[in-house]
Design an enzyme around this catalytic site. Structure first.
Site, PDB file in Angstrom:
ATOM      1  N   ASP A 293      62.762   3.563  57.843  1.00 18.79           N
ATOM      2  CA  ASP A 293      62.678   4.198  59.153  1.00 18.79           C
ATOM      3  C   ASP A 293      62.847   3.192  60.295  1.00 18.79           C
ATOM      4  OD1 ASP A 293      60.267   2.916  58.646  1.00 18.79           O
ATOM      5  OD2 ASP A 293      59.047   4.715  58.722  1.00 18.79           O
TER       6      ASP A 293
ATOM      7  N   HIS B 238      51.051  10.149  55.778  1.00 18.06           N
ATOM      8  CA  HIS B 238      52.522  10.180  55.845  1.00 18.06           C
ATOM      9  C   HIS B 238      53.154   9.013  55.082  1.00 18.06           C
ATOM     10  CE1 HIS B 238      52.292   7.739  59.815  1.00 18.06           C
ATOM     11  NE2 HIS B 238      52.909   6.956  58.960  1.00 18.06           N
TER      12      HIS B 238
ATOM     13  N   GLU C 231      55.699  12.980  58.959  1.00 15.10           N
ATOM     14  CA  GLU C 231      54.382  13.382  59.443  1.00 15.10           C
ATOM     15  C   GLU C 231      53.931  14.683  58.772  1.00 15.10           C
ATOM     16  OE1 GLU C 231      52.844  11.248  60.912  1.00 15.10           O
ATOM     17  OE2 GLU C 231      53.673  10.536  62.800  1.00 15.10           O
TER      18      GLU C 231
HETATM   19  C1  GLP Z   1      54.227   3.450  60.001  1.00 19.07           C
HETATM   20  C2  GLP Z   1      55.415   3.339  59.053  1.00 19.07           C
HETATM   21  C3  GLP Z   1      54.988   3.653  57.629  1.00 19.07           C
HETATM   22  C4  GLP Z   1      53.763   2.855  57.272  1.00 19.07           C
HETATM   23  C5  GLP Z   1      52.632   3.188  58.208  1.00 19.07           C
HETATM   24  C6  GLP Z   1      51.344   2.448  57.898  1.00 19.07           C
HETATM   25  O1  GLP Z   1      53.926   4.753  60.325  1.00 19.07           O
HETATM   26  N1  GLP Z   1      56.484   4.206  59.423  1.00 19.07           N
HETATM   27  O2  GLP Z   1      56.077   3.355  56.757  1.00 19.07           O
HETATM   28  O3  GLP Z   1      53.406   3.113  55.948  1.00 19.07           O
HETATM   29  O4  GLP Z   1      53.048   2.836  59.514  1.00 19.07           O
HETATM   30  O5  GLP Z   1      51.332   1.199  58.503  1.00 19.07           O
HETATM   31  P1  GLP Z   1      50.309   0.047  58.203  1.00 19.07           P
HETATM   32  O6  GLP Z   1      50.718  -0.524  56.900  1.00 19.07           O
HETATM   33  O7  GLP Z   1      50.478  -0.911  59.328  1.00 19.07           O
HETATM   34  O8  GLP Z   1      48.960   0.669  58.148  1.00 19.07           O
END
Ligand code: GLP
Length: 261
Positions: free
Chosen positions: A67, A138, A143
């Site tokens: 993404d 998600h 979402e």
């Molecule tokens: C964002 C990304 C996800 C990721 C999530 C969690 O939303 N698009 O791919 O898994 O953040 O992030 P973190 O690992 O910083 O908690």
């Protein structure tokens, strides 16, 4: 689903890197699906170390990122382009032309999304998809409420995601983009092998719902229950709400002696 629990983030990251290395050793031209966020940073650090010290080779590897924020240029320090180059790509021997990350600045998102899906197919599909998880369950930016059959497209981010990610934008919610371009749940489920990493107490509820709850578009990670080859890497805190935690530990402890299937 295989659930593996490690005492801390470092141990979890190292074990996850071992799985990536096993895939690359078996197939040096593997196609990897990559995630951003703070969770996979330790895994990327370990892959860089393995490249430097053990010669782990990325010269034939192709990557597709999950993404990207809409509206952020590649040079923006919070763009996922920037993140990937800083945390991984510039430290390993990957060929630049083999790196694919959704564009946050195309002038035709629909055409771009179609092209991205097509490119994944042309490259033979994703061999190993790495995932993190949002606090609302998600995966990528799918979402709650995203179709479990969804493909690469634009999503409007949930308020919780914007608030969670504001920490990367000087704590300012108003600086977090509202839209993202993301692989769909259906796109992700086509990967041959999937690993999801989660660390910390803030992920414990989403992890329990993913593994032990019903398959529902309200927790898009729960769709992974439908995939035949998923490994969930957890640290103790992320695993702390699992009802069957003793059973997962039992399986993990007895796996080395298990009959070969
Ligand atoms: C964002 C990304 C996800 C990721 C999530 C969690 O939303 N698009 O791919 O898994 O953040 O992030 P973190 O690992 O910083 O908690």
């Amino acid at each position: 689903m295989e659930v593996v629990i490690y005492p801390n983030y470092e141990a979890m990251s190292k074990a996850a890197a071992q799985m990536v290395a096993r895939v690359l050793n078996a197939k040096p031209n593997a196609v990897l699906g990559l995630a951003t966020g703070s969770t996979p940073e330790g895994l990327y650090r370990e892959l860089v170390r393995m490249h430097r010290e053990e010669g782990l080779d990325f010269s034939q590897v192709t990557t597709f990122n999950l993404d990207e924020y809409v509206g952020l240029p590649k040079s923006h320090p919070q763009s996922y382009h920037y993140f990937m180059h800083e945390k991984l790509f510039k430290h390993i021997n990957i060929a630049l032309q083999n790196i694919y990350i959704p564009s946050g600045t195309t002038d035709n998102y629909e055409a771009f999304c179609r092209w991205y899906e097509e490119r994944i197919r042309q490259c033979g599909g994703i061999d190993l998809q790495i995932l993190g998880i949002g606090a609302d369950g998600h995966i990528a930016f799918n979402e709650p409420g995203s179709s479990l059959g969804s493909r690469t497209r634009i999503k409007t981010l949930a308020r919780q995601t914007i608030e969670d990610n504001a920490r990367f934008f000087d704590g300012r919610v108003d600086l977090v983009p509202i839209y993202a371009i993301t692989m769909g749940v259906g796109t992700i489920l086509e990967a041959r092998k999937i690993m999801l990493l989660a660390s910390g107490k803030s992920k414990a509820k989403a992890v329990a719902a993913t593994i032990e709850g019903p398959v529902t578009s309200m927790i898009t990670a729960s769709a992974l229950q439908l995939h035949r080859d998923v490994t969930i890497f957890l640290d103790e805190e992320a695993a702390s709400d699992l009802k069957l935690i003793d059973y997962y530990r039992w399986i993990q402890a007895n796996k080395p002696g298990a009959p070969k299937t």
